[in-house]
Design a protein around this motif. Structure first.
Motif, PDB file in Angstrom:
ATOM      1  N   THR A 117     -22.118  -2.235  31.233  1.00 51.87           N
ATOM      2  CA  THR A 117     -21.849  -3.598  30.751  1.00 51.87           C
ATOM      3  C   THR A 117     -21.336  -3.502  29.317  1.00 51.87           C
ATOM      4  N   LYS A 121     -25.429  -1.456  28.756  1.00 55.74           N
ATOM      5  CA  LYS A 121     -26.521  -1.334  29.717  1.00 55.74           C
ATOM      6  C   LYS A 121     -25.903  -0.949  31.061  1.00 55.74           C
ATOM      7  N   GLU A 123     -25.587  -2.038  34.978  1.00 53.52           N
ATOM      8  CA  GLU A 123     -25.805  -3.066  35.994  1.00 53.52           C
ATOM      9  C   GLU A 123     -25.634  -2.414  37.365  1.00 53.52           C
ATOM     10  N   THR A 133     -30.216  -5.169  36.049  1.00 50.89           N
ATOM     11  CA  THR A 133     -29.755  -4.485  34.837  1.00 50.89           C
ATOM     12  C   THR A 133     -30.830  -3.538  34.319  1.00 50.89           C
TER      13      THR A 133
END
Length: 465
Positions: A117, A121, A123, A133
């Motif tokens: 992301t 992070k 996902e 997530t």
């Protein structure tokens, strides 16, 4: 939101090895995988193909049993579906082994498709479409590659296939055109020919296994032709017609001569395409250069905390390279001081019959790099063990820098050479000279003696030639 020290996206020989090493170094680790653990190599590449090749080798032994003084009543038959089943069972067993390793090393397996992301992070979209997530300061991309498609050879999975379908065909084709003679193409050409399929191998460049030393390529072509494979080099497939029951393949040589071949199946083995789409590289701002993720010598991308290894970065697209890169990457993350990988000391192996293995410079590349050379060659025909084994095709070729005696390249073709190349890799890692290699006593009778003899040949000391 679940937090980890390190998340790996992709569980091939790059990804799962990275995860295990991270766990060994005390990091709380998770691995994201959308298909089977072990990735392409374990499920659809290195391992199941070796199982097929073993079946082909056993079949060849049975067909040549009389050469070894053994009489077999009746004719040996290759049961294609049983051969395929054994290969799939071997792959499934190995995948279960990776599952065990994940459990043993307390690594969480997250099933689904992973994506970066923009706030760095991961996902993960599950099979049900649900998105979750996950957060980690270190994310390693190990998404691998897939079969490359040529515009004039679109894969339909039925008549024009890639390596995946070649591993799971319902029935053995009577005839096959293999396009591309790298390791994948050559291995499948050998396998299908050995079990009785009529095989035509088409290579655009002037030699098959074109990355190998020219002498090795020529020897493999000779062995292939002797085995009944039609080898067409300097040729390209210009069009395919799949409208009839068979595929009509139009092949054009570099001299402009065109011919049409009919076959049941065309196997496209023209290399691989990295899986860099839809993994969030653009969102996260990760730089891509020439279709590969740009990384430094410790696999750090342009974005801090995001790393990439394996087939999606520059360097040889090989399982053992991905594993080595992953280990170096996490050791650096853990504050160790790993040595960067020497990409000029990576062995390459092709598991045809005869086998091919090499490392370092080819003769041509060494000359282009300005080296003055000492070259030693020892043929398998002069090897006692090769003669006893009935496998006299092939040779060992060692290339030394004449000035310092450094071993700068090794090129092998023959039985067992994929096991023997490791000696050269270690010798080069230790900066062994030609004299040290030839004075290291090798066991007799073995194929490996040919390495000592080739080193001796380079220095005018060969005994058995």
């Amino acid at each position: 939101m679940e937090k980890y020290d390190l998340i790996v996206i992709g569980s091939g020989p790059g990804g799962y090895v990275t995860a295990i090493r991270a766990s060994q170094l005390g990091r709380k680790t998770a691995i994201v995988e959308k298909a089977e653990l072990g990735g392409v190599c374990l499920n659809w590449g290195c391992i199941p193909t070796k199982a097929l090749l073993k079946s082909a080798q056993v079949f060849e032994y049975l067909n040549h049993a009389s050469d070894y003084g053994i009489t077999i009543q009746g004719k040996a038959n290759a049961d294609f579906s049983a051969i395929i089943k054994r290969s799939r069972d071997v792959a499934a067993g190995m995948s279960k082994g990776v599952q065990f390793l994940m459990k043993k090393n307390k690594i969480d397996i997250i099933q689904g498709t992973g994506k970066l992301t923009k706030d760095k992070k991961v996902e993960v979209t599950g099979a049900d479409g649900k998105k979750t997530t996950y957060d980690a300061p270190h994310i390693v991309l190990a998404t691998g590659a897939r079969s490359r498609e040529l515009p004039n050879l679109p894969q339909d999975g039925k008549k024009i296939i890639g390596y995946r379908q070649a591993l799971t065909l319902d029935k053995q084709p009577a005839s096959m055109v293999v396009v591309g003679s790298g390791a994948i193409g050559s291995e499948f050409a050998y396998f299908y020919n050995a079990i009785g399929t009529k095989v035509t191998l088409v290579e655009y460049l002037d030699n098959i296994v074109p990355l190998e030393d020219e002498e090795v390529s020529k020897q493999l072509a000779t062995s292939f032709k002797k085995a009944g494979i039609d080898v067409m080099t300097g040729s390209e497939v210009t069009s395919v017609d799949t409208s009839g029951t068979k595929v009509k393949v139009t092949i054009k040589s570099k001299k402009g001569k065109e011919e049409q071949i009919e076959a049941d199946i065309v196997l496209s083995a023209v290399g691989i395409t990295p899986n860099i789409e839809n993994i969030g590289l653009e969102e996260a701002g990760v730089v891509v250069e020439k279709g590969r993720v740009k990384v430094d010598e410790f696999y750090r991308t342009s974005v801090p905390g995001i790393y990439a290894i394996g087939d999606i970065v520059p360097g040889q697209a090989l399982a053992h390279v991905a594993s080595a890169e992953g280990i170096i990457c996490v050791e650096k993350i853990a504050g160790h001081n790993p040595e960067p990988l020497n990409y000029n000391n990576i062995p390459g192996c092709t598991y045809t019959s005869p086998e091919v293995a090499s490392v370092g410079y080819t003769e041509k590349a060494a000359k282009e790099a300005g080296y003055e050379l000492k070259i030693g060659k020892f043929p398998y025909s002069a090897s006692g063990k090769a003669s006893a084994a009935g496998q006299k095709d092939g040779f060992i070729k060692l290339i030394f820098d004449a000035k310092y005696g450094e071993l700068i390249g090794a090129h092998m073709i023959g039985a067992n050479v994929t096991e023997m190349i490791a000696e050269i890799v270690v010798a080069r890692k230790l900066e062994t000279t030609g004299h040290e290699l030839l004075k290291a006593v090798h066991p007799h009778p073995t194929m490996s003696e040919a390495i000592m003899e080739a080193a001796a040949a380079a220095y005018g000391e060969v005994i058995h030639l």
